[in-house]
Design an enzyme around this catalytic site. Structure first.
Site, short mmCIF file in Angstrom:
data_model
loop_
_atom_site.label_atom_id
_atom_site.label_comp_id
_atom_site.label_asym_id
_atom_site.label_seq_id
_atom_site.Cartn_x
_atom_site.Cartn_y
_atom_site.Cartn_z
N ASP A 184 5.58 5.63 -21.86
CA ASP A 184 5.71 5.39 -23.29
C ASP A 184 7.18 5.11 -23.64
O ASP A 184 8.04 5.13 -22.76
CB ASP A 184 5.14 6.58 -24.09
CG ASP A 184 5.88 7.90 -23.85
OD1 ASP A 184 7.11 7.89 -23.57
OD2 ASP A 184 5.23 8.95 -23.96
N ASP B 293 -4.92 3.78 -4.61
CA ASP B 293 -4.98 4.25 -3.24
C ASP B 293 -6.16 5.20 -3.04
O ASP B 293 -6.35 6.12 -3.83
CB ASP B 293 -3.67 4.97 -2.89
CG ASP B 293 -3.43 5.12 -1.41
OD1 ASP B 293 -4.41 5.09 -0.64
OD2 ASP B 293 -2.27 5.27 -1.02
N TYR C 163 4.06 12.37 -24.01
CA TYR C 163 3.61 12.62 -22.64
C TYR C 163 2.84 11.45 -22.04
O TYR C 163 1.99 11.65 -21.19
CB TYR C 163 2.82 13.93 -22.54
CG TYR C 163 3.71 15.11 -22.85
CD1 TYR C 163 4.61 15.58 -21.91
CD2 TYR C 163 3.69 15.71 -24.10
CE1 TYR C 163 5.46 16.65 -22.20
CE2 TYR C 163 4.53 16.77 -24.41
CZ TYR C 163 5.41 17.23 -23.46
OH TYR C 163 6.25 18.26 -23.75
N TYR D 242 10.20 13.03 -13.06
CA TYR D 242 11.37 12.13 -13.06
C TYR D 242 11.83 11.84 -11.63
O TYR D 242 12.16 10.70 -11.29
CB TYR D 242 12.53 12.73 -13.85
CG TYR D 242 12.33 12.82 -15.35
CD1 TYR D 242 11.37 12.06 -16.01
CD2 TYR D 242 13.11 13.66 -16.12
CE1 TYR D 242 11.20 12.14 -17.38
CE2 TYR D 242 12.95 13.75 -17.50
CZ TYR D 242 12.00 12.99 -18.12
OH TYR D 242 11.83 13.07 -19.48
N MET E 13 2.70 13.49 -16.35
CA MET E 13 3.66 14.52 -16.69
C MET E 13 2.96 15.67 -17.41
O MET E 13 2.14 15.44 -18.29
CB MET E 13 4.78 13.98 -17.58
CG MET E 13 5.88 14.99 -17.86
SD MET E 13 7.14 14.38 -19.01
CE MET E 13 7.92 13.11 -18.03
N HIS F 46 0.83 -1.20 0.00
CA HIS F 46 0.00 0.00 0.00
C HIS F 46 0.87 1.25 0.00
O HIS F 46 1.79 1.38 0.80
CB HIS F 46 -0.91 -0.01 1.23
CG HIS F 46 -1.71 1.23 1.39
ND1 HIS F 46 -1.64 2.00 2.52
CD2 HIS F 46 -2.57 1.85 0.55
CE1 HIS F 46 -2.45 3.03 2.37
NE2 HIS F 46 -3.02 2.97 1.19
#
Length: 156
Positions: A30, A69, A136, A118, A79, A22
């Site tokens: 991609d 969650d 993206y 990142y 992103m 959890h």
């Protein structure tokens, strides 16, 4: 093969999902994402490929086993488009529809600037790279919990 498991999920991916706890994060990306470089810094420590799948298809397969969650405001991050944080690309809407369908509810998604994404990805449990060409197509999914009855209450 096993009953009830999407055939696109390899044994390695199922193993990763089982190891995650959890609050652990899973990156789905991609082919343009610097996945191998970042994956080396994750808990799992190496990149996992999910060839032959676009991001929404891979996500749907993963979310058939992994809950998101419910203890955080936005269990999915994406992103931002560089230079235009409010821009939308087609994969954003496709992913929103995929995660909403998997959870059977609207699921909030937050946007992260490229380098913040990142940094967060490096702290993830694992990274799964799809065959999606982007752009993206970079998402972080936070694993939730499954409410199961105690083992003593289960019947064979």
């Amino acid at each position: 093969m096993l009953k009830g498991i999407d055939q696109r999920l390899s044994a390695e991916i199922v193993h990763i999902l089982m190891q995650m706890g959890h609050g652990d994060d899973l990156v789905i990306c991609d082919v343009n994402h610097p996945a191998a470089t970042i994956a080396a810094q994750t808990t799992y420590g190496k990149l996992v490929d999910m060839s032959g799948c676009d991001i929404p298809t891979a996500t749907a397969a993963i979310l058939s086993l992994m809950p998101l969650d419910t203890f955080v405001d936005a269990p999915v991050a994406r992103m931002q488009v560089v230079g235009d944080p409010y821009a939308q690309v087609p994969v954003f809407a496709r992913m929103q529809a995929t995660i909403d369908a998997a959870e059977d509810r609207p699921v909030p998604m937050r946007a992260l600037e490229r380098f913040a994404f990142y940094a967060e990805a490096k702290r993830a449990f694992a990274i799964i790279r799809t065959a999606d060409s982007g752009p993206y197509g970079c998402f972080i999914l936070k694993k939730g919990v499954i409410d199961l009855p105690p083992l003593s209450e289960r019947t064979a």
